[in-house]
Design a protein around this motif. Structure first.
Motif, PDB file in Angstrom:
ATOM      1  N   GLU A   1     -39.863  15.900  10.424  1.00 43.60           N
ATOM      2  CA  GLU A   1     -39.189  16.666  11.471  1.00 43.60           C
ATOM      3  C   GLU A   1     -37.930  15.953  11.953  1.00 43.60           C
ATOM      4  O   GLU A   1     -36.901  16.581  12.182  1.00 43.60           O
ATOM      5  CB  GLU A   1     -40.142  16.909  12.649  1.00 43.60           C
ATOM      6  N   GLU A   2     -38.003  14.637  12.094  1.00 43.80           N
ATOM      7  CA  GLU A   2     -36.844  13.863  12.534  1.00 43.80           C
ATOM      8  C   GLU A   2     -35.730  13.918  11.498  1.00 43.80           C
ATOM      9  O   GLU A   2     -34.566  14.096  11.834  1.00 43.80           O
ATOM     10  CB  GLU A   2     -37.257  12.410  12.790  1.00 43.80           C
ATOM     11  N   ARG A   3     -36.089  13.808  10.232  1.00 41.31           N
ATOM     12  CA  ARG A   3     -35.082  13.901   9.167  1.00 41.31           C
ATOM     13  C   ARG A   3     -34.453  15.283   9.118  1.00 41.31           C
ATOM     14  O   ARG A   3     -33.249  15.429   8.908  1.00 41.31           O
ATOM     15  CB  ARG A   3     -35.685  13.549   7.812  1.00 41.31           C
ATOM     16  N   ASP A   4     -35.270  16.320   9.318  1.00 40.22           N
ATOM     17  CA  ASP A   4     -34.755  17.685   9.325  1.00 40.22           C
ATOM     18  C   ASP A   4     -33.779  17.879  10.481  1.00 40.22           C
ATOM     19  O   ASP A   4     -32.708  18.467  10.303  1.00 40.22           O
ATOM     20  CB  ASP A   4     -35.906  18.691   9.420  1.00 40.22           C
ATOM     21  N   LEU A   5     -34.128  17.377  11.646  1.00 35.88           N
ATOM     22  CA  LEU A   5     -33.242  17.481  12.807  1.00 35.88           C
ATOM     23  C   LEU A   5     -31.947  16.717  12.554  1.00 35.88           C
ATOM     24  O   LEU A   5     -30.855  17.226  12.826  1.00 35.88           O
ATOM     25  CB  LEU A   5     -33.942  16.955  14.060  1.00 35.88           C
ATOM     26  N   ALA A   6     -32.047  15.515  12.019  1.00 42.67           N
ATOM     27  CA  ALA A   6     -30.853  14.725  11.718  1.00 42.67           C
ATOM     28  C   ALA A   6     -29.955  15.465  10.730  1.00 42.67           C
ATOM     29  O   ALA A   6     -28.728  15.489  10.873  1.00 42.67           O
ATOM     30  CB  ALA A   6     -31.240  13.355  11.159  1.00 42.67           C
ATOM     31  N   TYR A   7     -30.561  16.112   9.728  1.00 45.26           N
ATOM     32  CA  TYR A   7     -29.789  16.867   8.740  1.00 45.26           C
ATOM     33  C   TYR A   7     -29.086  18.055   9.393  1.00 45.26           C
ATOM     34  O   TYR A   7     -27.919  18.323   9.122  1.00 45.26           O
ATOM     35  CB  TYR A   7     -30.688  17.337   7.593  1.00 45.26           C
ATOM     36  N   ARG A   8     -29.799  18.790  10.255  1.00 45.23           N
ATOM     37  CA  ARG A   8     -29.195  19.960  10.896  1.00 45.23           C
ATOM     38  C   ARG A   8     -28.039  19.552  11.810  1.00 45.23           C
ATOM     39  O   ARG A   8     -27.006  20.218  11.849  1.00 45.23           O
ATOM     40  CB  ARG A   8     -30.251  20.767  11.656  1.00 45.23           C
ATOM     41  N   ILE A   9     -28.195  18.442  12.510  1.00 40.73           N
ATOM     42  CA  ILE A   9     -27.103  17.931  13.352  1.00 40.73           C
ATOM     43  C   ILE A   9     -25.924  17.533  12.472  1.00 40.73           C
ATOM     44  O   ILE A   9     -24.779  17.881  12.749  1.00 40.73           O
ATOM     45  CB  ILE A   9     -27.584  16.748  14.210  1.00 40.73           C
ATOM     46  N   ALA A  10     -26.214  16.811  11.399  1.00 41.84           N
ATOM     47  CA  ALA A  10     -25.162  16.359  10.484  1.00 41.84           C
ATOM     48  C   ALA A  10     -24.387  17.541   9.923  1.00 41.84           C
ATOM     49  O   ALA A  10     -23.146  17.519   9.873  1.00 41.84           O
ATOM     50  CB  ALA A  10     -25.784  15.548   9.342  1.00 41.84           C
ATOM     51  N   GLN A  11     -25.096  18.581   9.517  1.00 39.05           N
ATOM     52  CA  GLN A  11     -24.436  19.752   8.938  1.00 39.05           C
ATOM     53  C   GLN A  11     -23.567  20.455   9.968  1.00 39.05           C
ATOM     54  O   GLN A  11     -22.447  20.894   9.668  1.00 39.05           O
ATOM     55  CB  GLN A  11     -25.477  20.721   8.368  1.00 39.05           C
ATOM     56  N   ALA A  12     -24.053  20.553  11.205  1.00 39.03           N
ATOM     57  CA  ALA A  12     -23.278  21.208  12.265  1.00 39.03           C
ATOM     58  C   ALA A  12     -22.002  20.433  12.572  1.00 39.03           C
ATOM     59  O   ALA A  12     -20.927  21.026  12.739  1.00 39.03           O
ATOM     60  CB  ALA A  12     -24.124  21.351  13.525  1.00 39.03           C
ATOM     61  N   VAL A  13     -22.097  19.113  12.622  1.00 38.90           N
ATOM     62  CA  VAL A  13     -20.906  18.284  12.875  1.00 38.90           C
ATOM     63  C   VAL A  13     -19.919  18.431  11.724  1.00 38.90           C
ATOM     64  O   VAL A  13     -18.720  18.649  11.938  1.00 38.90           O
ATOM     65  CB  VAL A  13     -21.299  16.801  13.089  1.00 38.90           C
ATOM     66  N   TYR A  14     -20.420  18.323  10.498  1.00 39.30           N
ATOM     67  CA  TYR A  14     -19.556  18.464   9.331  1.00 39.30           C
ATOM     68  C   TYR A  14     -18.859  19.825   9.318  1.00 39.30           C
ATOM     69  O   TYR A  14     -17.646  19.910   9.118  1.00 39.30           O
ATOM     70  CB  TYR A  14     -20.374  18.276   8.049  1.00 39.30           C
ATOM     71  N   ASP A  15     -19.631  20.896   9.525  1.00 38.14           N
ATOM     72  CA  ASP A  15     -19.056  22.250   9.484  1.00 38.14           C
ATOM     73  C   ASP A  15     -17.951  22.414  10.520  1.00 38.14           C
ATOM     74  O   ASP A  15     -16.890  22.968  10.218  1.00 38.14           O
ATOM     75  CB  ASP A  15     -20.143  23.304   9.719  1.00 38.14           C
ATOM     76  N   ARG A  16     -18.175  21.940  11.733  1.00 41.91           N
ATOM     77  CA  ARG A  16     -17.162  22.088  12.788  1.00 41.91           C
ATOM     78  C   ARG A  16     -15.940  21.220  12.479  1.00 41.91           C
ATOM     79  O   ARG A  16     -14.802  21.652  12.678  1.00 41.91           O
ATOM     80  CB  ARG A  16     -17.760  21.724  14.154  1.00 41.91           C
ATOM     81  N   ARG A  17     -16.168  20.013  11.971  1.00 41.32           N
ATOM     82  CA  ARG A  17     -15.037  19.134  11.644  1.00 41.32           C
ATOM     83  C   ARG A  17     -14.163  19.779  10.574  1.00 41.32           C
ATOM     84  O   ARG A  17     -12.933  19.805  10.683  1.00 41.32           O
ATOM     85  CB  ARG A  17     -15.546  17.767  11.170  1.00 41.32           C
ATOM     86  N   VAL A  18     -14.788  20.336   9.545  1.00 41.92           N
ATOM     87  CA  VAL A  18     -14.045  20.990   8.472  1.00 41.92           C
ATOM     88  C   VAL A  18     -13.329  22.233   9.014  1.00 41.92           C
ATOM     89  O   VAL A  18     -12.174  22.496   8.656  1.00 41.92           O
ATOM     90  CB  VAL A  18     -14.993  21.340   7.294  1.00 41.92           C
TER      91      VAL A  18
ATOM     92  N   GLN B   1     -14.712   5.475  12.197  1.00 39.42           N
ATOM     93  CA  GLN B   1     -14.965   6.394  11.087  1.00 39.42           C
ATOM     94  C   GLN B   1     -16.305   6.145  10.397  1.00 39.42           C
ATOM     95  O   GLN B   1     -17.008   7.110  10.081  1.00 39.42           O
ATOM     96  CB  GLN B   1     -13.799   6.341  10.090  1.00 39.42           C
ATOM     97  N   PRO B   2     -16.717   4.899  10.166  1.00 35.58           N
ATOM     98  CA  PRO B   2     -18.026   4.712   9.518  1.00 35.58           C
ATOM     99  C   PRO B   2     -19.184   5.313  10.331  1.00 35.58           C
ATOM    100  O   PRO B   2     -20.167   5.773   9.757  1.00 35.58           O
ATOM    101  CB  PRO B   2     -18.155   3.193   9.407  1.00 35.58           C
ATOM    102  N   HIS B   3     -19.048   5.332  11.650  1.00 34.03           N
ATOM    103  CA  HIS B   3     -20.090   5.927  12.484  1.00 34.03           C
ATOM    104  C   HIS B   3     -20.158   7.438  12.233  1.00 34.03           C
ATOM    105  O   HIS B   3     -21.250   8.010  12.128  1.00 34.03           O
ATOM    106  CB  HIS B   3     -19.804   5.632  13.956  1.00 34.03           C
ATOM    107  N   VAL B   4     -19.004   8.089  12.119  1.00 30.05           N
ATOM    108  CA  VAL B   4     -18.976   9.522  11.812  1.00 30.05           C
ATOM    109  C   VAL B   4     -19.576   9.756  10.429  1.00 30.05           C
ATOM    110  O   VAL B   4     -20.345  10.702  10.232  1.00 30.05           O
ATOM    111  CB  VAL B   4     -17.540  10.094  11.900  1.00 30.05           C
ATOM    112  N   SER B   5     -19.265   8.903   9.489  1.00 33.10           N
ATOM    113  CA  SER B   5     -19.819   9.023   8.139  1.00 33.10           C
ATOM    114  C   SER B   5     -21.340   8.945   8.170  1.00 33.10           C
ATOM    115  O   SER B   5     -22.025   9.761   7.537  1.00 33.10           O
ATOM    116  CB  SER B   5     -19.256   7.919   7.242  1.00 33.10           C
ATOM    117  N   ARG B   6     -21.895   7.981   8.907  1.00 36.92           N
ATOM    118  CA  ARG B   6     -23.349   7.849   9.012  1.00 36.92           C
ATOM    119  C   ARG B   6     -23.954   9.074   9.705  1.00 36.92           C
ATOM    120  O   ARG B   6     -25.019   9.545   9.318  1.00 36.92           O
ATOM    121  CB  ARG B   6     -23.719   6.572   9.766  1.00 36.92           C
ATOM    122  N   LEU B   7     -23.257   9.589  10.723  1.00 33.97           N
ATOM    123  CA  LEU B   7     -23.728  10.778  11.430  1.00 33.97           C
ATOM    124  C   LEU B   7     -23.802  11.967  10.475  1.00 33.97           C
ATOM    125  O   LEU B   7     -24.806  12.679  10.422  1.00 33.97           O
ATOM    126  CB  LEU B   7     -22.790  11.084  12.599  1.00 33.97           C
ATOM    127  N   GLU B   8     -22.751  12.177   9.692  1.00 31.71           N
ATOM    128  CA  GLU B   8     -22.715  13.303   8.764  1.00 31.71           C
ATOM    129  C   GLU B   8     -23.644  13.117   7.563  1.00 31.71           C
ATOM    130  O   GLU B   8     -23.993  14.084   6.902  1.00 31.71           O
ATOM    131  CB  GLU B   8     -21.286  13.552   8.289  1.00 31.71           C
TER     132      GLU B   8
END
Length: 92
Positions: free
Chosen positions: A11-28, A45-52
């Motif tokens: 569940e934690e990995r799924d949540l992390a993935y959904r957050i990552a995808q939302a950040v990536y989509d908005r950034r793009v 920048q490396p922090h954003v990379s880890r987040l995404e």
């Protein structure tokens, strides 16, 4: 602190993935590089990379800074598990 079971970890990995995808989509959508988002959010920048890359769950502070930088609102809601599972089935 009790050790997480496999279900909790998934569940934690799924949540992390959904957050990552939302950040990536908005950034793009904004046409920004990771570096531009990092500068706007007051991080590196490396922090954003880890987040995404969904390497871990970000803190609420990090999520708030990223949301503000991207001109979005951060929303947290509590949804009964039965309703969330039903919605998940419908969207697949």
């Amino acid at each position: 602190m009790p050790r997480k079971n496999e279900s909790d970890e998934l569940e934690e990995r799924d949540l992390a993935y959904r957050i990552a995808q939302a950040v990536y989509d908005r950034r793009v959508e904004l046409g920004w590089s990771q570096r531009q988002l990092a500068e706007a959010a007051g991080m590196r920048q490396p922090h954003v990379s880890r987040l995404e890359a969904a390497r871990s769950l970000p803190s609420l502070d990090v999520l708030h800074r990223v949301a503000e930088a991207m001109g979005t609102d951060l929303m947290v809601c509590f949804v009964p598990r039965e309703a969330a599972k039903a919605a998940e089935v419908v969207t697949r």
